[in-house]
Design an enzyme around this catalytic site. Sequence first.
Site, PDB file in Angstrom:
ATOM      1  N   HIS A 193     -32.357 -70.472 -82.554  1.00 43.63           N
ATOM      2  CA  HIS A 193     -33.693 -70.517 -81.625  1.00 43.63           C
ATOM      3  C   HIS A 193     -32.865 -71.152 -80.369  1.00 43.63           C
ATOM      4  O   HIS A 193     -33.183 -72.407 -80.196  1.00 43.63           O
ATOM      5  CB  HIS A 193     -34.541 -71.732 -82.548  1.00 43.63           C
ATOM      6  CG  HIS A 193     -35.875 -71.749 -81.800  1.00 43.63           C
ATOM      7  ND1 HIS A 193     -36.227 -71.119 -80.358  1.00 43.63           N
ATOM      8  CD2 HIS A 193     -36.951 -72.404 -81.894  1.00 43.63           C
ATOM      9  CE1 HIS A 193     -37.132 -71.521 -80.178  1.00 43.63           C
ATOM     10  NE2 HIS A 193     -37.797 -72.330 -80.717  1.00 43.63           N
ATOM     11  N   ARG A 199     -45.602 -73.824 -78.985  1.00 43.73           N
ATOM     12  CA  ARG A 199     -44.840 -74.420 -77.710  1.00 43.73           C
ATOM     13  C   ARG A 199     -43.955 -72.951 -77.093  1.00 43.73           C
ATOM     14  O   ARG A 199     -43.931 -72.598 -76.001  1.00 43.73           O
ATOM     15  CB  ARG A 199     -43.524 -75.185 -78.411  1.00 43.73           C
ATOM     16  CG  ARG A 199     -44.250 -76.536 -78.528  1.00 43.73           C
ATOM     17  CD  ARG A 199     -43.577 -77.388 -79.707  1.00 43.73           C
ATOM     18  NE  ARG A 199     -44.227 -76.830 -80.728  1.00 43.73           N
ATOM     19  CZ  ARG A 199     -45.400 -77.185 -81.241  1.00 43.73           C
ATOM     20  NH1 ARG A 199     -45.887 -78.374 -80.871  1.00 43.73           N
ATOM     21  NH2 ARG A 199     -45.874 -76.503 -82.746  1.00 43.73           N
ATOM     22  N   THR A 200     -43.265 -72.268 -78.065  1.00 35.02           N
ATOM     23  CA  THR A 200     -42.298 -71.395 -77.456  1.00 35.02           C
ATOM     24  C   THR A 200     -43.001 -70.113 -76.675  1.00 35.02           C
ATOM     25  O   THR A 200     -42.680 -69.940 -75.740  1.00 35.02           O
ATOM     26  CB  THR A 200     -41.424 -70.722 -78.686  1.00 35.02           C
ATOM     27  OG1 THR A 200     -40.965 -71.933 -79.297  1.00 35.02           O
ATOM     28  CG2 THR A 200     -40.156 -69.864 -78.043  1.00 35.02           C
ATOM     29  N   ARG A 222     -39.709 -63.330 -81.503  1.00 34.68           N
ATOM     30  CA  ARG A 222     -39.728 -64.115 -82.512  1.00 34.68           C
ATOM     31  C   ARG A 222     -40.018 -63.404 -83.691  1.00 34.68           C
ATOM     32  O   ARG A 222     -40.886 -62.666 -83.824  1.00 34.68           O
ATOM     33  CB  ARG A 222     -40.806 -65.294 -82.335  1.00 34.68           C
ATOM     34  CG  ARG A 222     -40.830 -65.854 -83.615  1.00 34.68           C
ATOM     35  CD  ARG A 222     -41.751 -67.523 -83.713  1.00 34.68           C
ATOM     36  NE  ARG A 222     -40.724 -68.343 -82.874  1.00 34.68           N
ATOM     37  CZ  ARG A 222     -41.280 -69.566 -82.829  1.00 34.68           C
ATOM     38  NH1 ARG A 222     -42.337 -70.027 -83.350  1.00 34.68           N
ATOM     39  NH2 ARG A 222     -40.453 -70.634 -82.072  1.00 34.68           N
ATOM     40  N   LYS A 231     -50.740 -51.614 -88.880  1.00 33.28           N
ATOM     41  CA  LYS A 231     -51.013 -50.276 -89.463  1.00 33.28           C
ATOM     42  C   LYS A 231     -49.685 -49.520 -89.899  1.00 33.28           C
ATOM     43  O   LYS A 231     -49.614 -48.221 -90.185  1.00 33.28           O
ATOM     44  CB  LYS A 231     -51.513 -49.178 -88.326  1.00 33.28           C
ATOM     45  CG  LYS A 231     -52.877 -49.984 -87.892  1.00 33.28           C
ATOM     46  CD  LYS A 231     -53.257 -49.083 -86.397  1.00 33.28           C
ATOM     47  CE  LYS A 231     -54.513 -49.769 -85.590  1.00 33.28           C
ATOM     48  NZ  LYS A 231     -54.436 -49.162 -84.447  1.00 33.28           N
TER      49      LYS A 231
HETATM   50  N1   CP Z   1     -40.219 -75.699 -81.623  1.00 41.54           N
HETATM   51  C1   CP Z   1     -40.889 -74.566 -81.922  1.00 41.54           C
HETATM   52  O1   CP Z   1     -40.413 -73.424 -81.889  1.00 41.54           O
HETATM   53  O2   CP Z   1     -42.368 -74.557 -81.879  1.00 41.54           O
HETATM   54  P1   CP Z   1     -43.550 -73.311 -82.064  1.00 41.54           P
HETATM   55  O3   CP Z   1     -43.325 -72.801 -83.436  1.00 41.54           O
HETATM   56  O4   CP Z   1     -44.833 -73.660 -81.837  1.00 41.54           O
HETATM   57  O5   CP Z   1     -43.085 -72.302 -81.068  1.00 41.54           O
END
Ligand code: CP
Length: 304
Positions: free
Chosen positions: A129, A51-52, A101, A79
């Site tokens: 998040h 999603r993100t 992330r 590496k």
């Molecule tokens: N909700 C969420 O962060 O989903 P993803 O891990 O797929 O990005």
Amino acid sequence: MLGLRDLSTDEIIHILDTAKSFEQISMRSVKKAPPLRGKVVVNLFFEDSTRTLNSFALAASRLSADVINFTQKASSVSKGETLLDTAKNLEAMGIDIVVIRHSVGGAATFLSRNINACVINAGDGFCEHPTQGLLDAYTIRKVKGSLEGLKIAIVGDIAHSRVARSDMWAMTKLGAQVIFVGPPTLMPAAVDRLPVSVSYSLDDVIEKVDVINMLRIQFERLGGNPFPSVREYSHYFGLTVERMKRAKPDILVMHPGPINRGLEIESEVADGPNSVILQQVSNGLAVRMAVLFLVTQAAAQKID
Ligand code: CP
């Protein structure tokens, strides 16, 4: 944009209102607007995402930015290159925004102190998040009109959930009462210092809440066995059709994804009439467009 903890209520409302104005773009036949033309956005993902990552990529593309999607598996990190060297090398190519992330809490903050590009946190360890917190608040506001006075249960693996933390900050700042629900072994340390109440029984809260957000059990982050069996967890903390019979008729059922169907939520509930799970994903696009836009605007003002 590193987290929601330090944002004011007015700043959160400003982002949600900006997202509302961006929602129209996705409904046009030509789904593009020019505000990020000439800007470069790098999605720097050291953990998997459906999603993100794709939502940020699409949001940046809708705003006419050039987009680079970087994943750890296909990079020179394999590496031995460090996070900072990776970011500095990308910065040397003239990037404007890094969406990061990372499994380590504080990674986004660390990067923001060491590079000149804008940094957006797309999930750091168990910490925050923020765009998920914003899109969850946006979704509730869109359906219920306001979060003021709502009772919201966040259920499950709170200890390992950055979503729970960002949701908590966004929802409480917007006037909701948040209840963390789960077994004691999945509650975070010092939960009594957070602006939430705690319940160890889903059956005690199901009738009282206006919104229920079911979290995924993060098996990849569990050190030991926080519950005797998956079956037992599901029995006490799963959102089942049977439990839903005791919920308010207009309860909103949320889940940040990915879903463990049949574990934290039964499929009939995840796909049922109270579920806004896919609306959360759609709203995430508008929210991420707003965040990219506002971050770019703030950076331009700083240079001026
Ligand atoms: N909700 C969420 O962060 O989903 P993803 O891990 O797929 O990005």
